[in-house]
Enzyme design. Sequence first.
Site, PDB file in Angstrom:
ATOM      1  N   TRP A 115      20.702  48.161  45.687  1.00 53.79           N
ATOM      2  CA  TRP A 115      20.506  50.121  46.106  1.00 53.79           C
ATOM      3  C   TRP A 115      20.679  49.723  47.618  1.00 53.79           C
ATOM      4  O   TRP A 115      20.646  49.354  48.522  1.00 53.79           O
ATOM      5  CB  TRP A 115      17.800  49.155  46.315  1.00 53.79           C
ATOM      6  CG  TRP A 115      16.967  50.531  46.696  1.00 53.79           C
ATOM      7  CD1 TRP A 115      16.751  51.646  45.792  1.00 53.79           C
ATOM      8  CD2 TRP A 115      16.989  50.349  47.741  1.00 53.79           C
ATOM      9  NE1 TRP A 115      15.979  51.783  46.297  1.00 53.79           N
ATOM     10  CE2 TRP A 115      15.810  51.726  47.905  1.00 53.79           C
ATOM     11  CE3 TRP A 115      17.551  50.096  49.311  1.00 53.79           C
ATOM     12  CZ2 TRP A 115      15.203  52.196  49.274  1.00 53.79           C
ATOM     13  CZ3 TRP A 115      16.896  50.123  50.470  1.00 53.79           C
ATOM     14  CH2 TRP A 115      15.482  51.828  50.273  1.00 53.79           C
TER      15      TRP A 115
ATOM     16  N   SER B  26      21.679  41.535  45.538  1.00 48.92           N
ATOM     17  CA  SER B  26      20.719  42.185  46.053  1.00 48.92           C
ATOM     18  C   SER B  26      19.408  42.719  45.114  1.00 48.92           C
ATOM     19  O   SER B  26      19.200  42.195  43.960  1.00 48.92           O
ATOM     20  CB  SER B  26      21.097  43.406  46.342  1.00 48.92           C
ATOM     21  OG  SER B  26      20.082  43.998  47.489  1.00 48.92           O
ATOM     22  N   MET B  27      19.215  44.307  44.942  1.00 53.28           N
ATOM     23  CA  MET B  27      18.511  44.210  43.917  1.00 53.28           C
ATOM     24  C   MET B  27      19.607  44.500  42.543  1.00 53.28           C
ATOM     25  O   MET B  27      18.050  44.043  41.282  1.00 53.28           O
ATOM     26  CB  MET B  27      17.901  46.209  43.933  1.00 53.28           C
ATOM     27  CG  MET B  27      17.400  46.689  42.001  1.00 53.28           C
ATOM     28  SD  MET B  27      16.961  48.942  42.969  1.00 53.28           S
ATOM     29  CE  MET B  27      15.842  48.565  41.294  1.00 53.28           C
TER      30      MET B  27
ATOM     31  N   ASP C  13      20.826  37.464  57.351  1.00 49.89           N
ATOM     32  CA  ASP C  13      20.987  38.628  56.576  1.00 49.89           C
ATOM     33  C   ASP C  13      19.457  39.080  57.118  1.00 49.89           C
ATOM     34  O   ASP C  13      18.524  38.220  56.592  1.00 49.89           O
ATOM     35  CB  ASP C  13      20.513  38.194  54.954  1.00 49.89           C
ATOM     36  CG  ASP C  13      20.590  39.787  53.768  1.00 49.89           C
ATOM     37  OD1 ASP C  13      20.106  40.569  54.404  1.00 49.89           O
ATOM     38  OD2 ASP C  13      20.836  39.420  52.664  1.00 49.89           O
TER      39      ASP C  13
ATOM     40  N   HIS D 268      22.847  41.241  54.947  1.00 49.30           N
ATOM     41  CA  HIS D 268      22.975  41.556  53.528  1.00 49.30           C
ATOM     42  C   HIS D 268      24.074  42.265  53.206  1.00 49.30           C
ATOM     43  O   HIS D 268      25.055  41.663  51.631  1.00 49.30           O
ATOM     44  CB  HIS D 268      21.796  42.672  53.638  1.00 49.30           C
ATOM     45  CG  HIS D 268      21.654  43.380  52.529  1.00 49.30           C
ATOM     46  ND1 HIS D 268      21.483  41.505  52.038  1.00 49.30           N
ATOM     47  CD2 HIS D 268      21.947  43.994  51.183  1.00 49.30           C
ATOM     48  CE1 HIS D 268      20.952  41.991  50.743  1.00 49.30           C
ATOM     49  NE2 HIS D 268      21.006  44.025  50.103  1.00 49.30           N
TER      50      HIS D 268
END
Length: 288
Positions: free
Chosen positions: A34, A100-101, A229, A258
């Site tokens: 995202w 991530s997402m 992160d 990240h």
Amino acid sequence: MSYIKAGTDANGNDVKLHYIDQGQGNPIVLIHGWPASYEMWEYQLAELPKHNNRVVAYTRRGFGNSSKTWEGNDYDTLADDLKAVLDTLDLQNVTLVGFSMGGGEVARYMSRHGGARVSKVAFISAVTPFLLQTDDNPDGAPKETFDKMVEGINKDRFDFLASFGKKFFGVGTISHPVSSATLDWMQAMCQQASPRATEQDVYAFAATDFRQDLATIKVPTLVVHGSSDETVPAKVSGERMTQFVPHAQFVEYSGAPHGLFVTEKERLNRDILAFSSGGTVEGTADRY
């Protein structure tokens, strides 16, 4: 452009997912984070197909060049969209890689669809197992954290994305792990998302509890997370994954932010290649 149909929306319109399919060999499916699109995988799409791999990356609904639906910003729907990708392309023995997402899509797909067609899963800087602070998840982030994100998006989405991008890649007063051009590239990519999906997906990845989903995973599992992160801290995500997937291999990238798919692209590519081929991933550690 190539598209996969993933059902219809509430108004009967086709939902189309923009995707790319490159190379021949062992299938690897990349799921973006995202609020980007599959194009965030630029350095992986340029390298992984060189090594006897068929690499597929797609953009979730609401983002990039995929359909901008009003509804469907929940993980059940997103897992069904992933199923449409695997079924339409008839992929077998897939290595799923969720960033991530996108790690949430991997977890929910494995439980909701029984891991069909999948032989390995990798969670990269992922939001799993559960980000929101609750009574039984005290180390999570309070709801106010995500409310402030949505407030910033609604106030000035473009300014929010500019600030978010710097944190995403670990850019500070002294630290400049990526160029200004890369920040511009990422912001332009994220601006393609619909405001609706940008907002609603914050609550999706923040409030969805994946702990029971993770317990269903029996295939080889790789977890990669950067120690620096600040977007999805390893303490509440990557470091906890082996509590719910005991056989998972956890690899920490020291000092990585990240957005390690750019800052640590060579190492990440090597690790994905080794993992997908059944080889050994260097630096693997079992913290539990």
